[in-house]
Design a protein around this motif. Sequence first.
Motif, short mmCIF file in Angstrom:
data_model
loop_
_atom_site.label_atom_id
_atom_site.label_comp_id
_atom_site.label_asym_id
_atom_site.label_seq_id
_atom_site.Cartn_x
_atom_site.Cartn_y
_atom_site.Cartn_z
N GLY A 154 27.88 -14.73 12.30
CA GLY A 154 26.74 -14.54 11.41
C GLY A 154 26.80 -13.25 10.61
O GLY A 154 25.77 -12.81 10.08
N LEU A 155 27.98 -12.67 10.50
CA LEU A 155 28.14 -11.45 9.71
C LEU A 155 29.07 -11.76 8.53
O LEU A 155 29.13 -12.90 8.06
CB LEU A 155 28.70 -10.32 10.60
CG LEU A 155 28.61 -8.88 10.07
CD1 LEU A 155 27.17 -8.47 9.79
CD2 LEU A 155 29.24 -7.89 11.05
N PHE A 156 29.80 -10.80 8.03
CA PHE A 156 30.73 -10.97 6.91
C PHE A 156 31.83 -9.93 7.11
O PHE A 156 31.64 -8.95 7.84
CB PHE A 156 30.01 -10.74 5.57
CG PHE A 156 29.53 -9.33 5.41
CD1 PHE A 156 30.28 -8.39 4.72
CD2 PHE A 156 28.35 -8.91 6.01
CE1 PHE A 156 29.87 -7.08 4.63
CE2 PHE A 156 27.92 -7.60 5.93
CZ PHE A 156 28.69 -6.68 5.23
N PRO A 157 33.00 -10.07 6.49
CA PRO A 157 34.07 -9.09 6.66
C PRO A 157 33.69 -7.76 6.00
O PRO A 157 33.71 -7.64 4.77
CB PRO A 157 35.27 -9.72 5.95
CG PRO A 157 34.92 -11.17 5.83
CD PRO A 157 33.44 -11.22 5.69
N ASP A 158 33.33 -6.76 6.82
CA ASP A 158 32.87 -5.48 6.28
C ASP A 158 33.98 -4.43 6.40
O ASP A 158 35.13 -4.76 6.20
CB ASP A 158 31.57 -5.05 6.96
CG ASP A 158 31.73 -4.75 8.44
OD1 ASP A 158 32.59 -5.36 9.08
OD2 ASP A 158 30.97 -3.90 8.95
#
Length: 366
Positions: A154-158
């Motif tokens: 539920g995140l993104f590639p940060d």
Amino acid sequence: MLKIRIISQSAVFILKRNMCTQEADVLFETLNNAGIITLNRPKALNSLNTSMVSKLLPQLQEWEKSKTLVVVKGAGEKAFCAGGDVKTACKPDEGPKFFFTEYNVNYLIGKYKIPYVAIMNGITMGGGLGLSVHGRYRIATEKTMIAMPETKIGLFPDVGGSYFLPRLQVNLGMYLGLTGDRLKGKDVVKSGIATHFVSSKRLYELEKLLSRCTSDVEVQSLLNKFNEPPEEFSLAPNIKHINYCFAASTVEEIIERLEKVKNEWSNKTIENLLQMCPGSLKITLRALQRGAQLELPHCLQMEYRLSCRATRNHDFPEGVRALLVDKDNKPQWTHKSISEVDDEYVEGFFKRLPADEELQFFDSKL
């Protein structure tokens, strides 16, 4: 008086004993001309927490002025760094503090004036890539395994993923960022994420010789001597499909193009994408598309807005719960399908934060 003195000596003894037995989560040492950083949480696969990034930032700043080069590695044989400690980072009170300092470390590495050598031996995911890929030299070994698996939680590639992923050739970064697929060994060099491949059994010797280098020219020459030639890229048979499918402007169109390919790889990739958080897929694609046009500092500022909002959103804490806490592997996402994720929802993550909450860099003139 006597009694007070005895208690005081006892307390000092206990304190000294604790200092000896509780080893630091990051080790800093000087070896000849080099500053050596060891991420020292091997049982947690050297995953990053606020304590670690808070120590890394000032030490890297100091060494940039006093050392000839910096080498960063992970303790143990399993991992360089398996990412950030997301169980803490997904909390709205703790997450922004962690991301604020972590992104400042990524920013510093990206503009580091002296050679920065990351030894990516073992698992290198998420925050581990943030500590390596922005540096001048990145060494992969036969034990290296890289991935950016954030869409699954539920995140993104940060950690600058919106900067380095869209700059990989043939839309490989779009593919890796959305699917979380893993690359191993020499594939990490072929992808452009690592700069050199060195056998793990030669790392001790390499580190000793690196520490004696007095210039960037010497560092580069030494790494080239240790470097082993690449082999055929494991994704080579499907590179043309990756380039075509992941050039699409929407997640829906990516899946439509994959459906046209009709081979084992494309079927597996579709299956993989459909297991990811729908909202994360759309946020990720937009972040990578925008990051392709931005420099690293602006990418990190954009990512900080996304990260802060992710900690206040349902999906990120829910993904961490389902995959890492309860481990039922049954996340209940905000959206049941990709088509349900509308543009208004995605754009809400990208809006500027209040001025006093925006990401500021340590050398900011503001």
